[in-house]
Design an enzyme around this catalytic site. Structure first.
Site, PDB file in Angstrom:
ATOM      1  N   SER A 131     -51.563  46.042  54.503  1.00  0.00           N
ATOM      2  CA  SER A 131     -52.324  45.328  53.472  1.00  0.00           C
ATOM      3  C   SER A 131     -52.089  43.832  53.528  1.00  0.00           C
ATOM      4  O   SER A 131     -50.991  43.382  53.878  1.00  0.00           O
ATOM      5  CB  SER A 131     -51.935  45.826  52.077  1.00  0.00           C
ATOM      6  N   HIS A 188     -52.479  52.014  46.743  1.00  0.00           N
ATOM      7  CA  HIS A 188     -52.464  50.540  46.630  1.00  0.00           C
ATOM      8  C   HIS A 188     -53.895  50.043  46.398  1.00  0.00           C
ATOM      9  O   HIS A 188     -54.158  49.227  45.514  1.00  0.00           O
ATOM     10  CB  HIS A 188     -51.871  49.931  47.911  1.00  0.00           C
ATOM     11  N   ASN A 189     -54.818  50.542  47.181  1.00  0.00           N
ATOM     12  CA  ASN A 189     -56.203  50.088  47.046  1.00  0.00           C
ATOM     13  C   ASN A 189     -56.826  50.541  45.733  1.00  0.00           C
ATOM     14  O   ASN A 189     -57.644  49.827  45.154  1.00  0.00           O
ATOM     15  CB  ASN A 189     -57.044  50.549  48.237  1.00  0.00           C
TER      16      ASN A 189
END
Ligand code: 6PG
Length: 472
Positions: A131, A188-189
């Site tokens: 990321s 996370h996204n």
């Protein structure tokens, strides 16, 4: 070529992310062999690598690529998720030895990574979530590793070297077996979607409710970025609201169509949450909001028919501080939901996901990096099983912030400002602090029509209601 002249690692896919990652690896002192489907792109990449070109070995066939890498080999794939990954694996497999390793660094669906780990018996496979966008890939991303720990240990010196650092600590760690790294990246996204959506909702209040100009909104975000909300997403929200369009001189943000794109990671998170029965309403609402945003024509028709929803909000009812506090509360709630989902997956998949470590990895480099993550890492290290909203530091934010969040959501309802993520965050908060909820009604209904039974609260052993046998 002598062994010492060989590349330490290989990389396939010189798109934006692949090129940035390859340069990062070369810059940290690791010779890297690269290959791209189009050889002209490989040559251009090498030609433009400047001082780093001497550590880049451009190759024009799979055979050349494989021959250029030190054994046991490690080859990173940075290609679009899905079929392209399987195509690259199929092309490489016959050329690799059993102890060679393919590393998928794209945004893979973790179910695909699970499958690949299981299917590939003639070559090793590691799935890593990366990321940080292009700048992160180039100068230090957050890296979430998944697969056999021995494989991770073999390449971790390179991955740690290229990762972002938080106070000197690398933001790269092994998350667990199989697709654990890609799973953590998907969550996370999901958090990224919810965080972005909540910011967009507050932006909407400032723009449509308070009639603020883009520049002033940018100033407000810049102020927020000095307090508890300090984060990459708030910082860039300030930058993008203050930027002028080069064609017209107008604020750029005002000229962008309100239709959000998505590649799928947020949607996967929402789908997986349902499989896990993990409650992540703010994240789901953010995915729905993106889907709704694409209904541009229908929204225009709706506005013609019913009149525009967002009305002016009396200025005296909203303050900067209220917006900031509401966002703080919302942010805590969406992270709490994300970590709760990770805990659920950890148990269900037997992965033993390291929750505090995940918060640590997210402190730098990734899109959701924020000042709060260090406190989250500490709170999770204290008690991994506790919902983050109950940890003292976050409970304090919520005690201070839920009133503002409530007032804002109430104003949204009253003046027609859609707030799917903030309002579902608030419902989550209220549900999570209601010891006696209303699911007794659901249970009674289920028992009536389907004799599904229920648990009683008074210890009497009778699992059906007096209507037993009367259902239809
Ligand atoms: C990151 C980003 C990155 C990318 C996503 C965005 O962590 O670096 O999340 O992975 O920007 O693919 O996803 P959407 O296209 O779904 O917004």
């Amino acid at each position: 070529m002598a062994q010492q002249d060989k590349a330490k690692i290989g990389l396939i896919g010189l798109g934006t992310m692949g090129s940035a990652l390859a340069l990062n690896i070369a810059e940290k002192g690791f010779p890297i062999a690269v290959w791209n489907r189009r050889s002209d792109a490989t040559r251009t990449f090498h030609a433009e690598a400047g001082d780093l070109a001497e550590r880049v070995i451009p190759t024009e066939s799979y055979e050349e690529l494989v021959a250029a890498i030190e054994k046991p080999r490690a080859i990173i794939l940075m290609v679009p998720a899905g079929a392209p990954v399987d195509e690259q694996i199929a092309a490489l497999r016959p050329l690799l030895d059993a102890d060679d390793m393919i590393i998928d660094a794209g945004n893979a669906n973790f179910h695909d990574t699970n499958r690949r780990v299981r299917e590939l018996d003639d070559v090793s496979f590691l799935g890593i979530g990366v990321s940080g966008g292009e700048a992160g890939a180039r100068h230090g991303p957050a890296i979430m590793g998944g697969g056999e720990k021995e494989l991770w240990d073999r390449v971790s010196p390179i991955l740690e070297a290229i990762s972002a650092k938080f106070k000197g600590e690398p933001c790269a760690a092994w998350m667990g077996r199989e697709g654990a790294g890609h799973f953590v990246k998907a969550v996370h996204n999901g958090i990224e979607y919810a965080d972005m959506q909540m910011i967009a909702e507050v932006y909407g209040v400032m723009r449509d409710g308070l009639g603020m100009k883009a520049d002033a909104i940018g100033d407000a975000f810049a102020r927020f970025n000095e307090g508890a909300l300090q984060s990459y997403l708030i910082e860039i929200s300030s930058i993008v609201t203050k930027a002028a369009d080069k064609h017209t001189g107008e604020p750029m943000i005002d000229l962008i169509l309100d239709k959000a794109g998505q590649k799928g990671t947020g949607r996967w998170t929402a789908i997986e949450a349902q499989h896990l029965a993990a409650p992540i309403p703010a994240i789901e609402a953010a995915v729905v909001a993106r889907n709704l945003s694409s209904r541009v024509a229908a929204r225009r028709e709706g506005e013609e028919l019913f009149g525009a929803a967002p009305m002016q909000i009396p200025e005296s009812t909203v303050s900067d501080e209220m917006l900031e506090r509401a966002l703080i509360a919302g942010k805590v709630l969406c992270y709490a939901q994300g970590f709760d989902m990770i805990a659920a997956a950890s148990e269900q998949f037997g992965w033993a996901l390291p929750l505090p470590e995940i918060a640590k990895v997210w402190r730098e480099g990734c899109i959701i990096r924020s000042a709060m993550l260090d406190d989250m890492a500490a709170a999770l290290a204290e008690d991994e099983d506790r919902n983050l909203m109950l940890a003292p530091v976050f409970a304090r934010y919520l005690r201070e912030g839920h009133v503002a969040l409530r007032e804002l959501v109430a104003l949204g309802a009253r003046y027609g400002h859609p707030m799917p993520a903030l309002s579902s965050g608030l419902s989550y908060f209220d549900t999570m602090r209601t010891a006696r909820g209303t699911a007794n009604m659901i249970q009674a209904q289920r028992d009536y029509f389907g004799e599904h039974g229920f648990e009683r609260i008074d210890g009497i052993e009778d699992e059906h209601g007096p209507w037993h046998g009367h259902g239809v």
